[in-house]
Write a protein that holds these residues in place. Structure first.
Motif, mmCIF file in Angstrom:
data_model
loop_
_atom_site.group_PDB
_atom_site.id
_atom_site.type_symbol
_atom_site.label_atom_id
_atom_site.label_comp_id
_atom_site.label_asym_id
_atom_site.label_seq_id
_atom_site.Cartn_x
_atom_site.Cartn_y
_atom_site.Cartn_z
ATOM 1 N N GLY A 5 0.796 -1.217 0.000
ATOM 2 C CA GLY A 5 0.000 0.000 0.000
ATOM 3 C C GLY A 5 0.831 1.270 0.000
ATOM 4 N N LYS A 6 2.143 1.140 0.130
ATOM 5 C CA LYS A 6 3.004 2.317 0.207
ATOM 6 C C LYS A 6 3.234 2.906 -1.186
ATOM 7 C CE LYS A 6 7.455 3.891 1.886
ATOM 8 N NZ LYS A 6 8.722 3.535 2.485
ATOM 9 N N ASP A 7 3.061 4.222 -1.295
ATOM 10 C CA ASP A 7 3.296 4.918 -2.558
ATOM 11 C C ASP A 7 4.780 5.234 -2.673
ATOM 12 O OD1 ASP A 7 3.428 6.534 -4.767
ATOM 13 O OD2 ASP A 7 2.070 8.060 -4.013
ATOM 14 N N ARG A 8 5.467 4.529 -3.556
ATOM 15 C CA ARG A 8 6.898 4.735 -3.733
ATOM 16 C C ARG A 8 7.217 5.658 -4.909
ATOM 17 N NH1 ARG A 8 6.116 -0.170 -1.723
ATOM 18 N NH2 ARG A 8 7.452 -0.888 -0.042
ATOM 19 N N LEU A 9 6.235 5.945 -5.737
ATOM 20 C CA LEU A 9 6.478 6.776 -6.906
ATOM 21 C C LEU A 9 6.198 8.258 -6.666
ATOM 22 C CD1 LEU A 9 4.995 4.561 -9.760
ATOM 23 C CD2 LEU A 9 7.392 5.032 -9.296
ATOM 24 N N GLY A 10 5.334 8.552 -5.716
ATOM 25 C CA GLY A 10 4.970 9.945 -5.488
ATOM 26 C C GLY A 10 4.397 10.562 -6.759
ATOM 27 N N SER A 11 4.807 11.774 -7.061
ATOM 28 C CA SER A 11 4.274 12.457 -8.246
ATOM 29 C C SER A 11 4.734 11.806 -9.546
ATOM 30 C CB SER A 11 4.672 13.930 -8.225
ATOM 31 O OG SER A 11 6.079 14.063 -8.270
ATOM 32 N N GLY A 13 4.321 8.864 -10.238
ATOM 33 C CA GLY A 13 3.277 7.904 -10.593
ATOM 34 C C GLY A 13 2.422 8.402 -11.740
ATOM 35 N N ASP A 14 2.159 9.706 -11.768
ATOM 36 C CA ASP A 14 1.392 10.291 -12.871
ATOM 37 C C ASP A 14 2.154 10.153 -14.187
ATOM 38 O OD1 ASP A 14 -0.653 10.994 -11.147
ATOM 39 O OD2 ASP A 14 0.070 13.055 -10.905
ATOM 40 N N TYR A 17 1.904 6.572 -15.301
ATOM 41 C CA TYR A 17 0.565 6.294 -15.831
ATOM 42 C C TYR A 17 0.441 6.822 -17.255
ATOM 43 C CZ TYR A 17 -4.492 5.927 -16.112
ATOM 44 O OH TYR A 17 -5.766 5.611 -16.510
ATOM 45 N N THR A 63 -8.865 -5.659 -5.066
ATOM 46 C CA THR A 63 -9.169 -4.285 -5.465
ATOM 47 C C THR A 63 -10.133 -4.287 -6.648
ATOM 48 O OG1 THR A 63 -7.023 -3.528 -4.708
ATOM 49 C CG2 THR A 63 -8.158 -2.124 -6.276
#
Length: 67
Positions: A5-11, A13-14, A17, A63
């Motif tokens: 569940g930890k977001d390792r990409l931060g911004s 990630g956009d 994507y 999910t």
């Protein structure tokens, strides 16, 4: 086991994507599914831990059921 569940990409990630969407642009459904399958296998090889991969599969399946 990794914290899935930890977001390792931060911004970033956009950005990822957007790159993922661009990689699928112009592909048929079958080609897109094949790209996803290859990407999953490449990333699974990078992760390399069967327990973490199983947890990721379980999390992705769960999910998908909630959506």
């Amino acid at each position: 086991m990794a914290d899935l569940g930890k977001d390792r990409l931060g911004s970033a990630g956009d950005d990822f994507y957007e790159a993922l969407l661009a990689a699928h642009k112009g592909l048929s459904f079958q080609e897109s599914a094949a790209l996803n399958a290859r990407l999953v296998l490449i990333l699974a090889n990078l992760v390399g831990d069967p327990d973490t991969l199983k947890a990721a599969l379980d999390a992705a399946r769960e999910t998908g059921r909630r959506d």
